[in-house]
Design a protein around this motif. Structure first.
Motif, PDB file in Angstrom:
ATOM      1  N   LEU A   7      -1.109  -4.120   5.242  1.00  0.00           N
ATOM      2  CA  LEU A   7      -0.875  -5.008   4.100  1.00  0.00           C
ATOM      3  C   LEU A   7      -1.679  -6.301   4.222  1.00  0.00           C
ATOM      4  N   ILE A  22      -5.016  -5.577   2.887  1.00  0.00           N
ATOM      5  CA  ILE A  22      -4.962  -5.564   1.417  1.00  0.00           C
ATOM      6  C   ILE A  22      -4.878  -6.992   0.898  1.00  0.00           C
ATOM      7  N   GLU A  63      -7.444  -8.872  -1.722  1.00  0.00           N
ATOM      8  CA  GLU A  63      -6.982  -9.554  -2.935  1.00  0.00           C
ATOM      9  C   GLU A  63      -7.442 -11.013  -2.955  1.00  0.00           C
ATOM     10  N   ILE A  85       2.228  -9.574  -2.163  1.00  0.00           N
ATOM     11  CA  ILE A  85       1.829  -8.898  -0.925  1.00  0.00           C
ATOM     12  C   ILE A  85       2.292  -9.700   0.290  1.00  0.00           C
ATOM     13  N   LEU A 142      -6.356   1.486  -1.916  1.00  0.00           N
ATOM     14  CA  LEU A 142      -4.910   1.593  -2.120  1.00  0.00           C
ATOM     15  C   LEU A 142      -4.489   3.056  -2.259  1.00  0.00           C
ATOM     16  N   ASN A 172      -4.163   4.942   0.878  1.00  0.00           N
ATOM     17  CA  ASN A 172      -3.095   4.522   1.785  1.00  0.00           C
ATOM     18  C   ASN A 172      -1.687   4.861   1.323  1.00  0.00           C
ATOM     19  N   ILE A 173      -1.515   5.344   0.104  1.00  0.00           N
ATOM     20  CA  ILE A 173      -0.171   5.641  -0.394  1.00  0.00           C
ATOM     21  C   ILE A 173       0.523   6.655   0.508  1.00  0.00           C
ATOM     22  N   THR A 199       6.869   0.531   0.698  1.00  0.00           N
ATOM     23  CA  THR A 199       5.512   0.004   0.652  1.00  0.00           C
ATOM     24  C   THR A 199       4.586   0.966  -0.085  1.00  0.00           C
ATOM     25  N   ILE A 235       2.411  -0.418  -3.180  1.00  0.00           N
ATOM     26  CA  ILE A 235       0.953  -0.386  -3.353  1.00  0.00           C
ATOM     27  C   ILE A 235       0.544   0.534  -4.504  1.00  0.00           C
ATOM     28  N   THR A 236       1.393   1.486  -4.855  1.00  0.00           N
ATOM     29  CA  THR A 236       1.133   2.269  -6.067  1.00  0.00           C
ATOM     30  C   THR A 236       1.154   1.336  -7.277  1.00  0.00           C
ATOM     31  N   LEU A 242       0.518  -1.901  -7.220  1.00  0.00           N
ATOM     32  CA  LEU A 242      -0.695  -2.724  -7.137  1.00  0.00           C
ATOM     33  C   LEU A 242      -1.900  -1.956  -7.666  1.00  0.00           C
TER      34      LEU A 242
END
Length: 157
Positions: free
Chosen positions: A19, A22, A26, A66, A118, A121-122, A134, A138-139, A141
């Protein structure tokens, strides 16, 4: 005190590290979008200035979400420029001209890069680290980035 939420300590560490990466992506995209807002030129300056402002405001909210997710998991969010540069998948450089089209192409490329990262990484979060929360986060995001990318892409038609 570490949270006892049904996720092993090592997995919490792995999730938080991912994270933070990520978060770095961002923050870099946020900074580049701010730069587009400040530096765009051309006949459509005013509308693009406002458009880039709406984009960086959305990214600012995502950054906060995040960082708070990392804290929920009992870890600390990275918060220095050096850490962002070390962890990001993006480049901080923009090689396009200061036109709306140049900024849009550059930002669109970054959104697409984040979307792919992303999406990759799901399942990692859900299946390997046993963190469905999580994975869902992230889905969400990813879906926000997909919408932002669609809007950028529509400008190029």
């Amino acid at each position: 005190m570490e949270p006892t939420i049904g996720i092993e300590s090592d997995n919490l560490t792995s999730v938080s590290h991912a994270l933070n990466s990520i978060l770095a992506d961002e923050f870099i995209l946020y900074t580049k979008t701010r730069g587009a807002h400040w530096n765009v030129e051309g006949l459509n300056f005013h509308s693009m200035h406002l458009y880039f402002e709406s984009q960086y405001q959305a990214l600012q909210d995502m950054i906060d979400e995040i960082a708070e997710r990392i804290r929920v998991l009992g870890h600390y969010a990275v918060a220095t420029l050096r850490q962002y540069i070390e962890l990001t998948h993006l480049t901080e450089e923009t090689v396009q001209p200061n036109s709306a089209e140049g900024f849009i192409k550059s930002l669109l490329n970054d959104h697409d890069t984040i979307i792919i990262h992303l999406r990759e990484n799901i399942n990692y979060f859900n299946d390997k680290l046993h963190d469905a929360g999580t994975a869902d986060f992230i889905t969400g995001l990813m879906e926000k980035h997909e919408k932002m990318a669609w809007m950028l892409r529509a400008h190029l038609k």
